[in-house]
Design a protein around this motif. Structure first.
Motif, PDB file in Angstrom:
ATOM      1  N   ARG A 129       1.050  -1.043   0.278  1.00  0.00           N
ATOM      2  CA  ARG A 129       0.121  -0.154  -0.161  1.00  0.00           C
ATOM      3  C   ARG A 129       0.393   1.652   0.044  1.00  0.00           C
ATOM      4  NH1 ARG A 129      -4.923   1.099   1.909  1.00  0.00           N
ATOM      5  NH2 ARG A 129      -5.769   3.345   0.795  1.00  0.00           N
ATOM      6  N   ILE A 130       2.071   1.322   1.071  1.00  0.00           N
ATOM      7  CA  ILE A 130       2.852   2.501   0.599  1.00  0.00           C
ATOM      8  C   ILE A 130       4.664   1.654   0.694  1.00  0.00           C
ATOM      9  CG2 ILE A 130       4.315   3.785   2.358  1.00  0.00           C
ATOM     10  CD1 ILE A 130       1.409   5.103   1.814  1.00  0.00           C
ATOM     11  N   GLU A 131       5.431   2.767  -0.385  1.00  0.00           N
ATOM     12  CA  GLU A 131       6.630   1.702  -0.742  1.00  0.00           C
ATOM     13  C   GLU A 131       7.468   2.512  -0.159  1.00  0.00           C
ATOM     14  OE1 GLU A 131       9.150  -1.414  -3.437  1.00  0.00           O
ATOM     15  OE2 GLU A 131       7.043  -0.326  -4.124  1.00  0.00           O
ATOM     16  N   THR A 132       8.512   2.937   0.494  1.00  0.00           N
ATOM     17  CA  THR A 132       9.406   3.892   0.322  1.00  0.00           C
ATOM     18  C   THR A 132      10.936   4.116   1.599  1.00  0.00           C
ATOM     19  OG1 THR A 132       9.588   5.909   1.721  1.00  0.00           O
ATOM     20  CG2 THR A 132       8.531   4.195   3.422  1.00  0.00           C
ATOM     21  N   ASN A 133      12.082   4.433   0.890  1.00  0.00           N
ATOM     22  CA  ASN A 133      12.723   4.526   1.480  1.00  0.00           C
ATOM     23  C   ASN A 133      12.911   4.733   2.476  1.00  0.00           C
ATOM     24  OD1 ASN A 133      13.468   7.294   0.347  1.00  0.00           O
ATOM     25  ND2 ASN A 133      15.359   6.766  -0.966  1.00  0.00           N
ATOM     26  N   ALA A 134      12.267   5.208   3.551  1.00  0.00           N
ATOM     27  CA  ALA A 134      12.882   6.167   4.538  1.00  0.00           C
ATOM     28  C   ALA A 134      11.965   4.969   5.551  1.00  0.00           C
ATOM     29  CB  ALA A 134      11.750   7.548   4.501  1.00  0.00           C
ATOM     30  N   SER A 135      12.508   4.831   6.579  1.00  0.00           N
ATOM     31  CA  SER A 135      12.499   4.087   7.949  1.00  0.00           C
ATOM     32  C   SER A 135      11.125   4.612   8.776  1.00  0.00           C
ATOM     33  CB  SER A 135      13.077   4.379   8.659  1.00  0.00           C
ATOM     34  OG  SER A 135      14.321   3.372   8.120  1.00  0.00           O
ATOM     35  N   ALA A 136      11.168   6.470   8.857  1.00  0.00           N
ATOM     36  CA  ALA A 136      10.352   7.031   9.520  1.00  0.00           C
ATOM     37  C   ALA A 136       8.986   6.872   9.431  1.00  0.00           C
ATOM     38  CB  ALA A 136      11.582   8.665   9.652  1.00  0.00           C
ATOM     39  N   VAL A 137       9.292   6.882   7.502  1.00  0.00           N
ATOM     40  CA  VAL A 137       7.730   7.091   6.990  1.00  0.00           C
ATOM     41  C   VAL A 137       7.012   5.847   6.935  1.00  0.00           C
ATOM     42  CG1 VAL A 137       6.889   6.768   3.758  1.00  0.00           C
ATOM     43  CG2 VAL A 137       8.503   8.320   4.756  1.00  0.00           C
ATOM     44  N   VAL A 138       7.713   4.589   7.312  1.00  0.00           N
ATOM     45  CA  VAL A 138       7.434   3.517   7.622  1.00  0.00           C
ATOM     46  C   VAL A 138       7.186   3.516   9.120  1.00  0.00           C
ATOM     47  CG1 VAL A 138       7.598   0.529   7.882  1.00  0.00           C
ATOM     48  CG2 VAL A 138       8.748   2.135   6.141  1.00  0.00           C
ATOM     49  N   ILE A 139       7.436   4.012   9.446  1.00  0.00           N
ATOM     50  CA  ILE A 139       7.556   3.934  11.120  1.00  0.00           C
ATOM     51  C   ILE A 139       5.558   5.057  11.417  1.00  0.00           C
ATOM     52  CG2 ILE A 139       7.104   4.735  13.838  1.00  0.00           C
ATOM     53  CD1 ILE A 139      10.539   3.478  13.121  1.00  0.00           C
ATOM     54  N   GLN A 140       5.600   5.581  10.716  1.00  0.00           N
ATOM     55  CA  GLN A 140       4.567   6.880  10.976  1.00  0.00           C
ATOM     56  C   GLN A 140       3.047   6.622  10.238  1.00  0.00           C
ATOM     57  OE1 GLN A 140       3.743   9.419  13.146  1.00  0.00           O
ATOM     58  NE2 GLN A 140       6.147   8.782  13.542  1.00  0.00           N
ATOM     59  N   ALA A 141       3.755   5.983   9.019  1.00  0.00           N
ATOM     60  CA  ALA A 141       2.440   5.434   8.356  1.00  0.00           C
ATOM     61  C   ALA A 141       1.924   4.177   8.990  1.00  0.00           C
ATOM     62  CB  ALA A 141       3.132   4.624   7.033  1.00  0.00           C
ATOM     63  N   VAL A 142       2.243   2.908   9.689  1.00  0.00           N
ATOM     64  CA  VAL A 142       1.805   1.912  10.410  1.00  0.00           C
ATOM     65  C   VAL A 142       1.555   2.146  11.545  1.00  0.00           C
ATOM     66  CG1 VAL A 142       2.139  -0.401  11.280  1.00  0.00           C
ATOM     67  CG2 VAL A 142       3.468   0.265   9.854  1.00  0.00           C
ATOM     68  N   ARG A 143       2.159   3.167  12.112  1.00  0.00           N
ATOM     69  CA  ARG A 143       1.480   4.219  13.716  1.00  0.00           C
ATOM     70  C   ARG A 143       0.466   4.498  13.608  1.00  0.00           C
ATOM     71  NH1 ARG A 143       1.853   8.892  16.144  1.00  0.00           N
ATOM     72  NH2 ARG A 143       1.840   9.250  18.590  1.00  0.00           N
ATOM     73  N   ASN A 144       0.166   4.988  12.043  1.00  0.00           N
ATOM     74  CA  ASN A 144      -1.265   6.428  11.512  1.00  0.00           C
ATOM     75  C   ASN A 144      -2.107   5.152  11.316  1.00  0.00           C
ATOM     76  OD1 ASN A 144      -1.193   9.249  12.311  1.00  0.00           O
ATOM     77  ND2 ASN A 144       0.763   8.317  11.483  1.00  0.00           N
ATOM     78  N   GLY A 145      -2.110   3.633  11.256  1.00  0.00           N
ATOM     79  CA  GLY A 145      -3.173   3.060  11.332  1.00  0.00           C
ATOM     80  C   GLY A 145      -3.244   2.135   9.154  1.00  0.00           C
ATOM     81  N   ILE A 146      -2.105   3.046   8.759  1.00  0.00           N
ATOM     82  CA  ILE A 146      -2.210   2.424   7.408  1.00  0.00           C
ATOM     83  C   ILE A 146      -2.247   1.152   6.679  1.00  0.00           C
ATOM     84  CG2 ILE A 146      -0.843   2.906   4.622  1.00  0.00           C
ATOM     85  CD1 ILE A 146      -0.788   5.302   5.592  1.00  0.00           C
ATOM     86  N   GLY A 147      -1.343  -0.090   7.567  1.00  0.00           N
ATOM     87  CA  GLY A 147      -1.044  -0.566   7.069  1.00  0.00           C
ATOM     88  C   GLY A 147      -0.860  -1.389   8.462  1.00  0.00           C
ATOM     89  N   ILE A 148       0.068  -2.729   7.846  1.00  0.00           N
ATOM     90  CA  ILE A 148       1.550  -3.270   8.485  1.00  0.00           C
ATOM     91  C   ILE A 148       2.690  -3.529   8.240  1.00  0.00           C
ATOM     92  CG2 ILE A 148       2.643  -6.128   9.349  1.00  0.00           C
ATOM     93  CD1 ILE A 148      -1.167  -6.801   9.714  1.00  0.00           C
ATOM     94  N   GLY A 149       3.685  -2.898   9.046  1.00  0.00           N
ATOM     95  CA  GLY A 149       4.872  -3.451   8.083  1.00  0.00           C
ATOM     96  C   GLY A 149       6.322  -4.123   9.162  1.00  0.00           C
ATOM     97  N   ALA A 150       7.728  -4.101   8.140  1.00  0.00           N
ATOM     98  CA  ALA A 150       8.573  -4.753   9.273  1.00  0.00           C
ATOM     99  C   ALA A 150       9.101  -3.500  10.037  1.00  0.00           C
ATOM    100  CB  ALA A 150       9.397  -5.346   8.615  1.00  0.00           C
ATOM    101  N   MET A 151       9.993  -4.240  10.976  1.00  0.00           N
ATOM    102  CA  MET A 151      10.893  -2.576  11.740  1.00  0.00           C
ATOM    103  C   MET A 151      11.063  -3.563  13.126  1.00  0.00           C
ATOM    104  SD  MET A 151       7.515  -0.343  13.366  1.00  0.00           S
ATOM    105  CE  MET A 151       6.658  -0.044  11.608  1.00  0.00           C
ATOM    106  N   PRO A 152      12.092  -2.672  13.382  1.00  0.00           N
ATOM    107  CA  PRO A 152      12.818  -3.078  14.834  1.00  0.00           C
ATOM    108  C   PRO A 152      12.384  -3.391  15.670  1.00  0.00           C
ATOM    109  CG  PRO A 152      14.299  -1.178  13.310  1.00  0.00           C
ATOM    110  CD  PRO A 152      12.770  -1.528  12.407  1.00  0.00           C
ATOM    111  N   THR A 153      12.432  -4.354  16.602  1.00  0.00           N
ATOM    112  CA  THR A 153      12.009  -4.604  17.278  1.00  0.00           C
ATOM    113  C   THR A 153      11.901  -3.662  19.021  1.00  0.00           C
ATOM    114  OG1 THR A 153      13.089  -6.339  18.071  1.00  0.00           O
ATOM    115  CG2 THR A 153      11.646  -6.913  17.497  1.00  0.00           C
ATOM    116  N   ALA A 154      13.030  -2.662  18.383  1.00  0.00           N
ATOM    117  CA  ALA A 154      12.955  -1.675  19.454  1.00  0.00           C
ATOM    118  C   ALA A 154      12.282  -0.604  19.636  1.00  0.00           C
ATOM    119  CB  ALA A 154      15.206  -1.041  19.097  1.00  0.00           C
ATOM    120  N   ILE A 155      11.536  -0.562  17.991  1.00  0.00           N
ATOM    121  CA  ILE A 155      10.813   0.466  18.013  1.00  0.00           C
ATOM    122  C   ILE A 155       9.641   0.745  19.248  1.00  0.00           C
ATOM    123  CG2 ILE A 155       8.976  -0.443  16.538  1.00  0.00           C
ATOM    124  CD1 ILE A 155       9.999   2.751  15.841  1.00  0.00           C
TER     125      ILE A 155
END
Length: 331
Positions: A223-249
């Motif tokens: 649904r979203i494709e990006t090269n910025a980790s911050a975009v992944v985190i904010q997109a998932v945080r705001n309910g757009i979908g599921i994403g892979a990220m460090p468990t440290a988050i």
């Protein structure tokens, strides 16, 4: 021709030329200098125009110095040694951690795992300034070479000092609200029914993600494709979908929930610098501070073994580490 040879060569172009000659190729020099290959090529071509000579012969295996190139390399090597000697003399006189330190780091690491600890650190050291280059504009980097670099790629430069300071584990995450509305997938196949927020690095880091995950990612609805980790985190945080990220988050974003369907990693996070870069007190200070941020004894999510976010608080308590600003307890 006479006018061209009288022009004074730009020192930055000379340093690029020197690095290309040392590494034997445009791409290798670009990686060493944290520049685009096209930027390196332009610098060499501009220097050749200034000197009115051909410095390199280009070939499929890299570049080789011409006879004028050999002569230029010998001269620039002498200049480089003199510059290093000057820098060391100046650095030796620095006893106070004051001045600017240049750090290069991935955007997600810088924004989510370093920045929360910045206020306390900067208040404690009012004479220190930081430049943090996240590489998002590679053709317009911040001024100056990085004193310290955080990277997920193991460095190969012979003069680099590298230390693996953290193990970063990856998993799938969704927001609590998203899970409440749509449920949590119980299998990797069920994830295919959900919109996916995809970081392009996952496509290229095949050694980390593996063939099974690679095949699964082909089938996901990105649904979203990006090269910025911050975009992944904010997109998932705001309910757009599921994403892979460090468990440290999970230590800094309590609204994110780890889904127990995929564990990937660990990837090593390397702290890299030139062997002489840490002579100034200000650089040593920042280096030690970075190592403390990613200390696995205090932050168990950076250990080599996988630690589930639900265990973070208990592991911290068991280690006797105090709760700090910038880190939130998770349950």
């Amino acid at each position: 021709m006479g006018e061209v040879t009288k022009r004074r060569a730009d020192w930055s172009n000379l340093r690029v030329f020197f690095t290309v000659a040392q590494t034997g190729g445009i791409n290798a020099a670009a990686r060493a200098l944290h520049l685009n290959p096209s930027t390196v090529t332009r610098a060499v071509e501009e220097l050749e125009r200034q000197l009115n000579v051909t410095l390199f012969l280009r070939g499929p295996r890299g570049v080789t110095l011409t006879q004028p190139g050999e002569a230029a390399f010998a001269r620039v090597r002498t200049m480089e040694k003199m510059a290093e000697s000057l820098e060391l003399e100046v650095a030796d006189s620095e006893t106070l951690p004051e001045g600017r330190v240049r750090l290069a780091a991935p955007d997600g690491v810088a924004a989510y795992f370093i920045t929360p600890f910045l206020p306390e650190f900067m208040r404690a050291h009012p004479g220190l300034d930081l430049s943090i280059d996240c590489g998002l504009w590679p053709d317009r980097p911040l001024d100056g070479e990085a004193d310290l670099t955080l990277t997920f790629s193991e460095p190969t430069q012979p003069d680099a000092v590298a230390q693996a300071i953290a193990h970063v584990h990856y998993a799938l995450f969704a927001s609590r609200e998203y899970v409440s509305l749509y449920g949590a997938p119980a299998t990797i196949e069920e994830v295919l029914l959900h919109p996916y927020v995809h970081h392009s690095a996952q496509t290229h880091q095949k050694e980390l993600w593996g063939p099974r995950v690679e095949a699964w990612q082909v089938l996901t609805h990105k649904r979203i494709e990006t090269n910025a980790s911050a975009v992944v985190i904010q997109a998932v945080r705001n309910g757009i979908g599921i994403g892979a990220m460090p468990t440290a988050i999970a230590s800094v974003e309590p609204d994110l929930v780890m889904l127990d369907v995929l564990k990937v990693g660990p990837a090593k996070l390397w702290l890299v610098h030139h062997r002489d870069a840490v002579r100034p007190a200000r650089v040593r200070l920042v280096k030690d501070w970075l190592k403390s941020i990613f200390d696995a004894r205090r932050r168990p999510w950076y250990r080599s073994e996988f630690v589930h976010p639900s265990e973070f608080a208990a592991r911290i308590e068991a280690a006797g580490a105090p709760r700090e600003s910038g880190t939130r307890q998770t349950g």
